[in-house]
Design a protein around this motif. Structure first.
Motif, PDB file in Angstrom:
ATOM      1  N   THR A  53       0.824  -1.142   0.012  1.00  0.00           N
ATOM      2  CA  THR A  53       0.217   0.035  -0.153  1.00  0.00           C
ATOM      3  C   THR A  53       0.914   1.233  -0.160  1.00  0.00           C
ATOM      4  N   ALA A  82      -0.491   2.919  -3.310  1.00  0.00           N
ATOM      5  CA  ALA A  82      -1.861   3.835  -2.878  1.00  0.00           C
ATOM      6  C   ALA A  82      -1.608   5.205  -3.247  1.00  0.00           C
ATOM      7  N   ALA A 104      -4.427   9.032   0.184  1.00  0.00           N
ATOM      8  CA  ALA A 104      -5.642   7.905   0.212  1.00  0.00           C
ATOM      9  C   ALA A 104      -5.995   7.883   1.972  1.00  0.00           C
ATOM     10  N   GLU A 159     -10.632   4.690  -0.922  1.00  0.00           N
ATOM     11  CA  GLU A 159      -9.289   4.880  -1.739  1.00  0.00           C
ATOM     12  C   GLU A 159      -8.711   3.659  -1.323  1.00  0.00           C
ATOM     13  N   ILE A 160      -8.590   2.898  -0.374  1.00  0.00           N
ATOM     14  CA  ILE A 160      -7.974   1.736  -0.107  1.00  0.00           C
ATOM     15  C   ILE A 160      -8.995   0.323   0.337  1.00  0.00           C
ATOM     16  N   HIS A 193      -6.632   1.625  -4.336  1.00  0.00           N
ATOM     17  CA  HIS A 193      -5.644   0.615  -4.112  1.00  0.00           C
ATOM     18  C   HIS A 193      -6.482  -0.605  -3.502  1.00  0.00           C
TER      19      HIS A 193
END
Ligand code: NDP
Length: 336
Positions: A122, A126, A130, A197-198, A220
């Motif tokens: 991540t 990402a 995020a 967003e994650i 992500h």
């Protein structure tokens, strides 16, 4: 010679999440440059009931120089019982003379190292800002992933979905108090994923729980459950829309139903997998290419991760005097 026995509480204390994220990045970089011996895991399935014994041997070079095996049982119907779904141990050896150094609790180690691997992916993939996290699943890995995501991104809002609404509520109450971040239980996976967003999928689902149509541009994904070729958490569209990275190519092409099922269906080709995350860490493979791209890290979990983590815990325990030492080894046969 002595062997150290390390309890779950000692593993947790000696392996803080943020440090383990760095350690897993270094480990996967070492693996991807070929300084490791990493066979595929062996699985023994129990007759007449769900459940398996997984055997995961490996050797990691670099500064870790760790040799050993994790042996772990996975009982998917453990819910409601006093047993976690994953239990076992890691045997850590030193590679010079082959001496056994330590036996560590495998459940605690697995929880931390798995989430830390997702944390390292991540951090690399990402978007830097995020902050909205969706967790699909509310078990051990959901909690560990919340800690790992907080270690690498400024998580300000969390939505959790679980098959059992009672368990997602319990998770949300416990984890929001623990982390001081609002964790909202939601009724459907879609409610969790839209706008996130994650996204971390951390369930024992065998059929897709995440549809590609729900994923926001630029998100992500960490796909962590579904570690066998016949199970998946993501539908084919989720994979098709993503730039895909794996922990290890050979394992992904043998074990990852999330990728193998869409390949078999013809929705994607194997070359859809951009490569190993370790190559992104070392700068030889491009990660995220723009802010609108969806990135996907498919995690299978590999022994070198366990061994690097075990080595770190063992070294810390040697320094701090933690763990129980018992005499072990020496001459294999002595007349009484
Ligand atoms: P837990 O047993 O603690 O939690 C399991 C979670 O899966 C629960 O939230 C449960 O939901 C959910 N679940 C179970 N069956 C289904 C289903 N059919 N559909 C949707 N949700 C389901 O397990 P862990 O958190 O330890 O592990 C989660 C997953 O991650 C497992 O698949 C495990 O094998 C995998 N894993 C992967 C690793 C890796 O390195 N990639 C390492 C370790 C684990 P509820 O309680 O609401 O029913």
């Amino acid at each position: 010679m002595n062997v150290k026995l390390l309890r779950p509480s000692e593993v947790r204390r000696l392996l803080p999440m943020a440090e383990c994220v760095d350690l897993m990045e270094e480990t996967l970089r070492t693996l991807s440059r070929g300084d490791a011996v990493q066979p595929l895991r062996s699985i023994l399935r129990l007759p007449n009931r769900p459940g398996l014994l997984g055997m995961m041997p490996g050797y990691l070079g670099g500064s870790a120089r760790a040799l050993g095996i994790k042996v772990i049982t996975l009982m998917p119907e453990a819910q409601g019982m006093p047993f976690p779904s994953h239990q076992g141990g890691v045997l850590l050896f030193e590679p010079e003379h082959g001496a056994l150094l330590a036996v560590l609790d495998g459940a605690a180690l697995t929880a931390i190292r798995t989430a830390a691997v997702s944390g390292s992916a991540t951090r690399a993939l990402a978007r830097a800002d995020a902050s909205v996290l969706a967790l699909l699943g509310s078990g051990v890995q959901a909690g560990a992933h919340l800690a790992a995501m907080r270690a690498v991104r400024p998580i300000g809002r969390v939505r959790v979905w679980s098959r059992s609404p009672a368990r997602s509520l319990e998770f949300a109450t416990r984890e929001s108090a623990h982390h001081g971040v609002p964790v909202e239980p939601v009724g459907t996976p879609r409610d969790a994923v839209e706008g996130a967003e994650i996204v971390c999928t951390v369930t024992a689902a065998r059929e897709p729980i995440l549809e590609g149509a729900w994923i926001s541009p630029g998100a992500h994904l960490n796909a962590v459950g579904a570690c066998i070729p016949t199970s998946r958490e993501l539908d084919s569209e989720a994979v098709r829309r993503s730039r895909v990275f794996v922990d290890r190519m050979e394992s992904a092409l043998s074990e990852a139903g999330d990728l193998l099922i869409p390949i078999r269906e013809g929705t994607i080709r194997a070359d859809k997998i951009a490569g190993e995350i370790g190559d992104v860490f070392s700068g030889t493979l491009e990660g995220r290419r723009n802010d609108g791209e969806i990135t996907l890290f498919k995690s299978l979990g590999i022994a070198v991760e366990d061994l690097a983590a075990a080595r770190r815990v063992y070294e810390r325990a040697l320094a701090s005097g933690e763990g129980v030492e018992i005499e072990w080894g020496g001459s294999a046969y002595e007349a009484d």
